[in-house]
Design a protein around this motif. Sequence first.
Motif, PDB file in Angstrom:
ATOM      1  N   ARG A 172      -4.880   0.151  11.887  1.00 16.64           N
ATOM      2  CA  ARG A 172      -5.512   0.979  11.105  1.00 16.64           C
ATOM      3  C   ARG A 172      -4.870   2.347  12.000  1.00 16.64           C
ATOM      4  NH1 ARG A 172      -8.574   2.382  16.096  1.00 16.64           N
ATOM      5  NH2 ARG A 172      -7.985   2.014  17.728  1.00 16.64           N
ATOM      6  N   ARG A 173      -4.232   2.180  12.454  1.00 12.04           N
ATOM      7  CA  ARG A 173      -4.039   4.803  12.737  1.00 12.04           C
ATOM      8  C   ARG A 173      -2.766   4.284  11.301  1.00 12.04           C
ATOM      9  NH1 ARG A 173      -5.503   5.912  17.729  1.00 12.04           N
ATOM     10  NH2 ARG A 173      -6.105   4.596  18.932  1.00 12.04           N
ATOM     11  N   LEU A 174      -2.599   3.469  11.056  1.00  8.63           N
ATOM     12  CA  LEU A 174      -1.836   4.295  10.178  1.00  8.63           C
ATOM     13  C   LEU A 174      -2.191   3.961   8.994  1.00  8.63           C
ATOM     14  CD1 LEU A 174       1.361   1.599  10.820  1.00  8.63           C
ATOM     15  CD2 LEU A 174       1.397   3.425  11.340  1.00  8.63           C
ATOM     16  N   LEU A 175      -3.362   3.553   9.024  1.00  8.48           N
ATOM     17  CA  LEU A 175      -3.682   3.451   6.847  1.00  8.48           C
ATOM     18  C   LEU A 175      -4.399   5.573   6.986  1.00  8.48           C
ATOM     19  CD1 LEU A 175      -5.873   0.709   6.946  1.00  8.48           C
ATOM     20  CD2 LEU A 175      -4.209   1.239   6.136  1.00  8.48           C
ATOM     21  N   PRO A 176      -4.880   6.050   7.221  1.00 15.14           N
ATOM     22  CA  PRO A 176      -5.548   7.680   6.767  1.00 15.14           C
ATOM     23  C   PRO A 176      -4.695   8.192   6.337  1.00 15.14           C
ATOM     24  CG  PRO A 176      -6.130   6.881   9.427  1.00 15.14           C
ATOM     25  CD  PRO A 176      -5.426   6.177   8.419  1.00 15.14           C
ATOM     26  N   SER A 177      -3.404   8.093   6.490  1.00 15.80           N
ATOM     27  CA  SER A 177      -2.253   8.852   5.863  1.00 15.80           C
ATOM     28  C   SER A 177      -1.727   8.216   4.237  1.00 15.80           C
ATOM     29  CB  SER A 177      -1.292   9.769   6.779  1.00 15.80           C
ATOM     30  OG  SER A 177      -0.495   8.288   6.720  1.00 15.80           O
ATOM     31  N   HIS A 178      -2.111   6.685   3.884  1.00 10.97           N
ATOM     32  CA  HIS A 178      -1.313   6.668   2.726  1.00 10.97           C
ATOM     33  C   HIS A 178      -2.653   6.442   2.366  1.00 10.97           C
ATOM     34  CE1 HIS A 178       2.131   6.095   4.364  1.00 10.97           C
ATOM     35  NE2 HIS A 178       1.678   5.432   5.648  1.00 10.97           N
ATOM     36  N   LEU A 179      -4.152   6.486   2.706  1.00  7.89           N
ATOM     37  CA  LEU A 179      -5.282   5.810   1.798  1.00  7.89           C
ATOM     38  C   LEU A 179      -5.709   7.546   1.448  1.00  7.89           C
ATOM     39  CD1 LEU A 179      -7.859   3.834   4.086  1.00  7.89           C
ATOM     40  CD2 LEU A 179      -6.179   2.945   1.755  1.00  7.89           C
ATOM     41  N   GLY A 180      -5.402   8.767   1.621  1.00 10.31           N
ATOM     42  CA  GLY A 180      -6.058   9.930   1.662  1.00 10.31           C
ATOM     43  C   GLY A 180      -7.477  10.041   1.384  1.00 10.31           C
ATOM     44  N   LYS A 181      -7.955  11.596   1.302  1.00 14.05           N
ATOM     45  CA  LYS A 181      -9.451  12.375   1.873  1.00 14.05           C
ATOM     46  C   LYS A 181     -10.365  11.538   1.280  1.00 14.05           C
ATOM     47  CE  LYS A 181      -9.292  16.470  -0.777  1.00 14.05           C
ATOM     48  NZ  LYS A 181      -9.236  17.683  -1.186  1.00 14.05           N
ATOM     49  N   LEU A 184       0.865  -1.130   0.392  1.00 19.30           N
ATOM     50  CA  LEU A 184       0.332  -0.235   0.312  1.00 19.30           C
ATOM     51  C   LEU A 184       1.156   1.391  -0.380  1.00 19.30           C
ATOM     52  CD1 LEU A 184      -2.805   1.480   0.399  1.00 19.30           C
ATOM     53  CD2 LEU A 184      -2.436   0.754   2.757  1.00 19.30           C
ATOM     54  N   LYS A 185       1.549   1.142   0.652  1.00 15.72           N
ATOM     55  CA  LYS A 185       3.209   1.857   1.233  1.00 15.72           C
ATOM     56  C   LYS A 185       3.776   2.915  -0.694  1.00 15.72           C
ATOM     57  CE  LYS A 185       5.436   1.293   4.941  1.00 15.72           C
ATOM     58  NZ  LYS A 185       6.143   1.895   5.938  1.00 15.72           N
ATOM     59  N   THR A 186       4.222   1.753  -1.163  1.00 16.26           N
ATOM     60  CA  THR A 186       4.789   1.858  -2.783  1.00 16.26           C
ATOM     61  C   THR A 186       3.922   2.070  -3.683  1.00 16.26           C
ATOM     62  OG1 THR A 186       5.564  -0.497  -2.660  1.00 16.26           O
ATOM     63  CG2 THR A 186       6.816   0.750  -1.081  1.00 16.26           C
ATOM     64  N   GLU A 187       3.110   1.006  -4.457  1.00 15.33           N
ATOM     65  CA  GLU A 187       1.992   0.612  -5.163  1.00 15.33           C
ATOM     66  C   GLU A 187       1.765   1.812  -4.819  1.00 15.33           C
ATOM     67  OE1 GLU A 187       1.382  -3.094  -6.431  1.00 15.33           O
ATOM     68  OE2 GLU A 187       3.484  -4.235  -5.762  1.00 15.33           O
ATOM     69  N   TYR A 188       0.861   1.793  -4.281  1.00 12.31           N
ATOM     70  CA  TYR A 188      -0.611   2.586  -4.335  1.00 12.31           C
ATOM     71  C   TYR A 188      -0.057   3.967  -3.882  1.00 12.31           C
ATOM     72  CZ  TYR A 188      -3.078  -1.532  -5.317  1.00 12.31           C
ATOM     73  OH  TYR A 188      -3.632  -2.540  -6.021  1.00 12.31           O
ATOM     74  N   LYS A 189       1.445   4.423  -3.821  1.00 14.46           N
ATOM     75  CA  LYS A 189       1.582   6.537  -2.974  1.00 14.46           C
ATOM     76  C   LYS A 189       1.107   7.119  -4.074  1.00 14.46           C
ATOM     77  CE  LYS A 189       4.981   8.667  -1.157  1.00 14.46           C
ATOM     78  NZ  LYS A 189       6.982   8.607  -1.568  1.00 14.46           N
ATOM     79  N   PRO A 190       0.722   6.819  -5.782  1.00 19.55           N
ATOM     80  CA  PRO A 190       0.452   7.730  -6.789  1.00 19.55           C
ATOM     81  C   PRO A 190      -1.345   8.258  -6.295  1.00 19.55           C
ATOM     82  CG  PRO A 190       1.824   6.604  -8.042  1.00 19.55           C
ATOM     83  CD  PRO A 190       1.672   5.878  -6.516  1.00 19.55           C
ATOM     84  N   GLU A 198      -3.580   8.754  -8.999  1.00 25.63           N
ATOM     85  CA  GLU A 198      -3.447   7.768  -9.723  1.00 25.63           C
ATOM     86  C   GLU A 198      -4.332   6.332  -9.078  1.00 25.63           C
ATOM     87  OE1 GLU A 198      -2.573   7.746 -13.300  1.00 25.63           O
ATOM     88  OE2 GLU A 198      -2.755  10.968 -13.855  1.00 25.63           O
ATOM     89  N   ALA A 199      -3.309   5.939  -9.013  1.00 25.58           N
ATOM     90  CA  ALA A 199      -3.617   4.324  -8.300  1.00 25.58           C
ATOM     91  C   ALA A 199      -4.294   4.036  -7.345  1.00 25.58           C
ATOM     92  CB  ALA A 199      -2.001   4.451  -8.082  1.00 25.58           C
ATOM     93  N   LYS A 200      -4.442   5.750  -5.726  1.00 26.67           N
ATOM     94  CA  LYS A 200      -5.573   5.493  -4.959  1.00 26.67           C
ATOM     95  C   LYS A 200      -6.604   5.709  -5.609  1.00 26.67           C
ATOM     96  CE  LYS A 200      -2.178   7.823  -1.674  1.00 26.67           C
ATOM     97  NZ  LYS A 200      -2.029   8.831  -0.852  1.00 26.67           N
ATOM     98  N   ARG A 201      -6.969   6.383  -7.005  1.00 26.42           N
ATOM     99  CA  ARG A 201      -8.237   6.572  -6.752  1.00 26.42           C
ATOM    100  C   ARG A 201      -8.855   5.091  -7.955  1.00 26.42           C
ATOM    101  NH1 ARG A 201     -12.219  10.389  -6.310  1.00 26.42           N
ATOM    102  NH2 ARG A 201     -12.628  10.791  -8.388  1.00 26.42           N
TER     103      ARG A 201
END
Length: 364
Positions: A138-147, A111-117, A119-122
């Motif tokens: 669960r506390r580490l996910l919000p910063s990597h998933l996005g709003k 999640l940190k490496t491949e879904y960082k851009p 467009e990949a998150k969308r």
Amino acid sequence: MAEKALLDRSQVKKAVQALQAFLKNKASGEAPFLDETQHISLLFTLWKIPKEAQTIRIPLPHGQRSDTEEICLFTRDEPNMTSEQTQRFYKKLLQERGVKGISEIIPYKVLKTEYKPYEAKRRLLGNFDLFISDDRIRRLLPSHLGKHFYKSKKEPLCVNLQSKHLARDIERVIQGTSLKVTNKGCCCMARVAHSGMTADEVTENIEAAAQTVVTKLRMKGPVIKLIHIKSQTSVALPVYTSDLGHLSVLESKQAQTPKDKESASTKTKKNKTEDKEQADATAEGKRKVKKVKKNKAAAEEEEEIPQLVPIETPVKKPKLEKASKKKKLEKAPKPAALKKATKAQSKLIKKTDSKVKRKVPKVK
């Protein structure tokens, strides 16, 4: 429990049947070749805006998700394992525990490496209908998933992957629902069923959801004002309307609050007047003390004996030496340039005198 008694089962079933008939007619008219199910949601309208935000987990007797929905699971990185090895490890764990319905497993490192851009998150957000995460990350996910995950209300639901009853816990999370009560408005909505379910299953889910919401809401007095059911494209159909007697209860409570405010204001005014009186008394005391001190000082000055001052003898002033007349008459020293000029003039004058003076012959 009072809300459950007032919720009429026959009325709920009629509304559900009307909604299903509307959805069938619309599907047959617009897209006859597509067999897509629509979500059926419960819309709650509260009497008052809550003071605190709250998330209520609602277990349902019948699963409200279809078999075609895609579910993604976020797991933690196992020590001394690569990302592929962790995926295999958790797939094997889910198969051993009898868990079904998980489409893809994504470790935290992937999640940190491949879904960082962005467009990949969308893309990840659009590919799956539900996201589940290990409660250890669960506390580490919000910063990597996005709003965007949280705006679209697809934030991951937490599950304890170390639980002994893992299959039951995951099934409850997948087939249950949650209601988000915010402190910014009096309306909130929860997904309860889909259009492919029967009318009896939908009504049972609605009754269970209403009961859990009433019991778990952190509010006093009458809570729910209206309950509607609706789909993604339909109008909201009323299922429950609160009694007007609840309105009189709320008005009486609101009438009591101004009295409390008035009593509090009178108390504050009294306290202020008492404080002013105390301040005035202290000021008068200070003034009196100052006056006493002044009177004492004046009495002491009157009683003081005058001191004898010695008479000073006149002292002759020393005569100033008169500057000599010679010194006064002394001319100031001329600068060197003036001296040269004067010498040149004197020489010229002598020459002219010598020319004028001629030898006159003596007459014998």
